[in-house]
Design a protein around this motif. Structure first.
Motif, PDB file in Angstrom:
ATOM      1  N   VAL A 114       0.848  -1.204   0.000  1.00  0.00           N
ATOM      2  CA  VAL A 114       0.000   0.000   0.000  1.00  0.00           C
ATOM      3  C   VAL A 114       0.879   1.247   0.000  1.00  0.00           C
ATOM      4  N   ASP A 115       1.921   1.247   0.809  1.00  0.00           N
ATOM      5  CA  ASP A 115       2.821   2.405   0.866  1.00  0.00           C
ATOM      6  C   ASP A 115       3.551   2.637  -0.455  1.00  0.00           C
ATOM      7  N   ALA A 116       3.853   1.552  -1.182  1.00  0.00           N
ATOM      8  CA  ALA A 116       4.564   1.669  -2.452  1.00  0.00           C
ATOM      9  C   ALA A 116       3.666   2.201  -3.560  1.00  0.00           C
ATOM     10  N   GLY A 117       2.365   2.100  -3.342  1.00  0.00           N
ATOM     11  CA  GLY A 117       1.408   2.589  -4.330  1.00  0.00           C
ATOM     12  C   GLY A 117       0.778   1.463  -5.107  1.00  0.00           C
ATOM     13  N   LEU A 118      -0.534   1.425  -5.047  1.00  0.00           N
ATOM     14  CA  LEU A 118      -1.305   0.426  -5.767  1.00  0.00           C
ATOM     15  C   LEU A 118      -2.441   1.126  -6.502  1.00  0.00           C
ATOM     16  N   PRO A 119      -2.799   0.630  -7.674  1.00  0.00           N
ATOM     17  CA  PRO A 119      -3.996   1.188  -8.325  1.00  0.00           C
ATOM     18  C   PRO A 119      -5.230   0.826  -7.504  1.00  0.00           C
ATOM     19  N   GLY A 120      -6.300   1.595  -7.659  1.00  0.00           N
ATOM     20  CA  GLY A 120      -7.523   1.377  -6.887  1.00  0.00           C
ATOM     21  C   GLY A 120      -8.054  -0.039  -6.970  1.00  0.00           C
ATOM     22  N   SER A 121      -7.896  -0.667  -8.133  1.00  0.00           N
ATOM     23  CA  SER A 121      -8.399  -2.029  -8.295  1.00  0.00           C
ATOM     24  C   SER A 121      -7.660  -3.016  -7.398  1.00  0.00           C
ATOM     25  N   ASP A 122      -6.453  -2.677  -6.980  1.00  0.00           N
ATOM     26  CA  ASP A 122      -5.670  -3.538  -6.081  1.00  0.00           C
ATOM     27  C   ASP A 122      -5.610  -2.979  -4.660  1.00  0.00           C
ATOM     28  N   LEU A 123      -5.761  -1.670  -4.516  1.00  0.00           N
ATOM     29  CA  LEU A 123      -5.628  -1.028  -3.214  1.00  0.00           C
ATOM     30  C   LEU A 123      -6.671  -1.515  -2.214  1.00  0.00           C
ATOM     31  N   PHE A 124      -7.930  -1.465  -2.588  1.00  0.00           N
ATOM     32  CA  PHE A 124      -8.985  -1.835  -1.638  1.00  0.00           C
ATOM     33  C   PHE A 124      -8.952  -3.318  -1.269  1.00  0.00           C
ATOM     34  N   PRO A 125      -8.739  -4.224  -2.229  1.00  0.00           N
ATOM     35  CA  PRO A 125      -8.586  -5.627  -1.825  1.00  0.00           C
ATOM     36  C   PRO A 125      -7.376  -5.836  -0.909  1.00  0.00           C
ATOM     37  N   ALA A 126      -6.283  -5.125  -1.177  1.00  0.00           N
ATOM     38  CA  ALA A 126      -5.088  -5.270  -0.334  1.00  0.00           C
ATOM     39  C   ALA A 126      -5.371  -4.793   1.089  1.00  0.00           C
ATOM     40  N   LEU A 127      -6.070  -3.680   1.217  1.00  0.00           N
ATOM     41  CA  LEU A 127      -6.410  -3.180   2.552  1.00  0.00           C
ATOM     42  C   LEU A 127      -7.324  -4.167   3.286  1.00  0.00           C
ATOM     43  N   TRP A 128      -8.310  -4.698   2.581  1.00  0.00           N
ATOM     44  CA  TRP A 128      -9.231  -5.645   3.202  1.00  0.00           C
ATOM     45  C   TRP A 128      -8.496  -6.910   3.628  1.00  0.00           C
ATOM     46  N   GLU A 129      -7.661  -7.432   2.757  1.00  0.00           N
ATOM     47  CA  GLU A 129      -6.905  -8.647   3.089  1.00  0.00           C
ATOM     48  C   GLU A 129      -5.988  -8.401   4.287  1.00  0.00           C
ATOM     49  N   ARG A 130      -5.370  -7.227   4.335  1.00  0.00           N
ATOM     50  CA  ARG A 130      -4.520  -6.912   5.490  1.00  0.00           C
ATOM     51  C   ARG A 130      -5.358  -6.828   6.760  1.00  0.00           C
ATOM     52  N   ALA A 131      -6.529  -6.239   6.677  1.00  0.00           N
ATOM     53  CA  ALA A 131      -7.399  -6.151   7.854  1.00  0.00           C
ATOM     54  C   ALA A 131      -7.712  -7.544   8.395  1.00  0.00           C
ATOM     55  N   LEU A 132      -7.997  -8.469   7.503  1.00  0.00           N
ATOM     56  CA  LEU A 132      -8.297  -9.841   7.939  1.00  0.00           C
ATOM     57  C   LEU A 132      -7.083 -10.509   8.573  1.00  0.00           C
ATOM     58  N   VAL A 133      -5.904 -10.261   8.019  1.00  0.00           N
ATOM     59  CA  VAL A 133      -4.674 -10.829   8.601  1.00  0.00           C
ATOM     60  C   VAL A 133      -4.424 -10.226   9.979  1.00  0.00           C
ATOM     61  N   GLU A 134      -4.590  -8.921  10.098  1.00  0.00           N
ATOM     62  CA  GLU A 134      -4.367  -8.254  11.391  1.00  0.00           C
ATOM     63  C   GLU A 134      -5.361  -8.782  12.435  1.00  0.00           C
ATOM     64  N   LYS A 135      -6.602  -8.980  12.038  1.00  0.00           N
ATOM     65  CA  LYS A 135      -7.603  -9.538  12.955  1.00  0.00           C
ATOM     66  C   LYS A 135      -7.188 -10.931  13.402  1.00  0.00           C
ATOM     67  N   ARG A 136      -6.758 -11.743  12.461  1.00  0.00           N
ATOM     68  CA  ARG A 136      -6.347 -13.114  12.771  1.00  0.00           C
ATOM     69  C   ARG A 136      -5.168 -13.130  13.741  1.00  0.00           C
ATOM     70  N   GLN A 137      -4.310 -12.147  13.639  1.00  0.00           N
ATOM     71  CA  GLN A 137      -3.135 -12.072  14.504  1.00  0.00           C
ATOM     72  C   GLN A 137      -3.433 -11.365  15.826  1.00  0.00           C
ATOM     73  N   GLY A 138      -4.688 -10.956  16.031  1.00  0.00           N
ATOM     74  CA  GLY A 138      -5.081 -10.336  17.288  1.00  0.00           C
ATOM     75  C   GLY A 138      -4.743  -8.863  17.391  1.00  0.00           C
ATOM     76  N   ARG A 139      -4.391  -8.251  16.290  1.00  0.00           N
ATOM     77  CA  ARG A 139      -4.078  -6.818  16.292  1.00  0.00           C
ATOM     78  C   ARG A 139      -5.343  -6.055  15.870  1.00  0.00           C
ATOM     79  N   HIS A 140      -6.290  -6.029  16.805  1.00  0.00           N
ATOM     80  CA  HIS A 140      -7.608  -5.459  16.510  1.00  0.00           C
ATOM     81  C   HIS A 140      -7.549  -3.957  16.278  1.00  0.00           C
ATOM     82  N   ASP A 141      -6.620  -3.261  16.911  1.00  0.00           N
ATOM     83  CA  ASP A 141      -6.519  -1.822  16.701  1.00  0.00           C
ATOM     84  C   ASP A 141      -6.160  -1.495  15.254  1.00  0.00           C
TER      85      ASP A 141
END
Length: 173
Positions: A114-141
């Protein structure tokens, strides 16, 4: 190779990878679509010299694959993605690591993608996938911050982000 470059390039055909990644352009090579013709011509005539262009083409394929291995294998061996520069390459590696169950390095690569820059078609899926990984790892914040960002902008993951926020806050009552 497809994991790393399918988001960045229109085609991951060997010829395209040779050009885009290795900087090679084949000259005087038999086009791949002609390989069957040369083979059947050999079968028809039984003249071995008709196979020479076919053998040359196959040798070039093998050499190109070996050269690509020198790029692809280190990228997957180094979980930090140190040799990768494009956001889409980092995203491809993050997805592969997530599927392998390596969630911490995957989360870091999602952030870097995300920091390196992604087009919108990849940005939102990447953010969502990261959110799921963070949740799985217990990093709810971190998950909450990402879901809040996703919920503020029109995108395909907005509803799922809102549901995730609702579930989180409902559980905290």
């Amino acid at each position: 190779a497809r994991q790393l470059w399918k988001l960045r390039m229109e085609s991951c055909r060997l010829m395209q990878l040779e050009y885009e990644i290795l900087g090679l352009v084949r000259k005087g090579d038999l086009p791949g679509e002609m390989v069957p013709y040369y083979f059947f011509e050999y079968l028809r005539t039984k003249q071995a010299f008709r196979l020479v262009p076919l053998f040359h083409h196959n040798v070039m394929d093998i050499v190109s694959l070996a050269c690509l291995s020198a790029v692809v294998l280190p990228a997957f061996a180094d979980r930090s993605g140190a040799g990768l520069r494009h956001g889409t390459e980092l995203l491809g590696l993050a997805r592969w690591l997530r599927r392998c169950g390596e969630f911490d390095p995957a989360a870091e690569l999602y952030r870097r993608a995300v920091d390196a820059g992604l087009p919108g078609s990849d940005l939102f899926p990447a953010l969502w996938e990261r959110a799921l990984v963070e949740k799985r790892q217990g990093r709810h914040d971190v998950m909450l911050a990402i879901c809040e960002d996703l919920s503020r902008v029109k995108n395909d993951h907005r509803v799922a982000a809102l549901e995730e926020l609702a579930k989180y806050y409902e559980d905290r009552k």
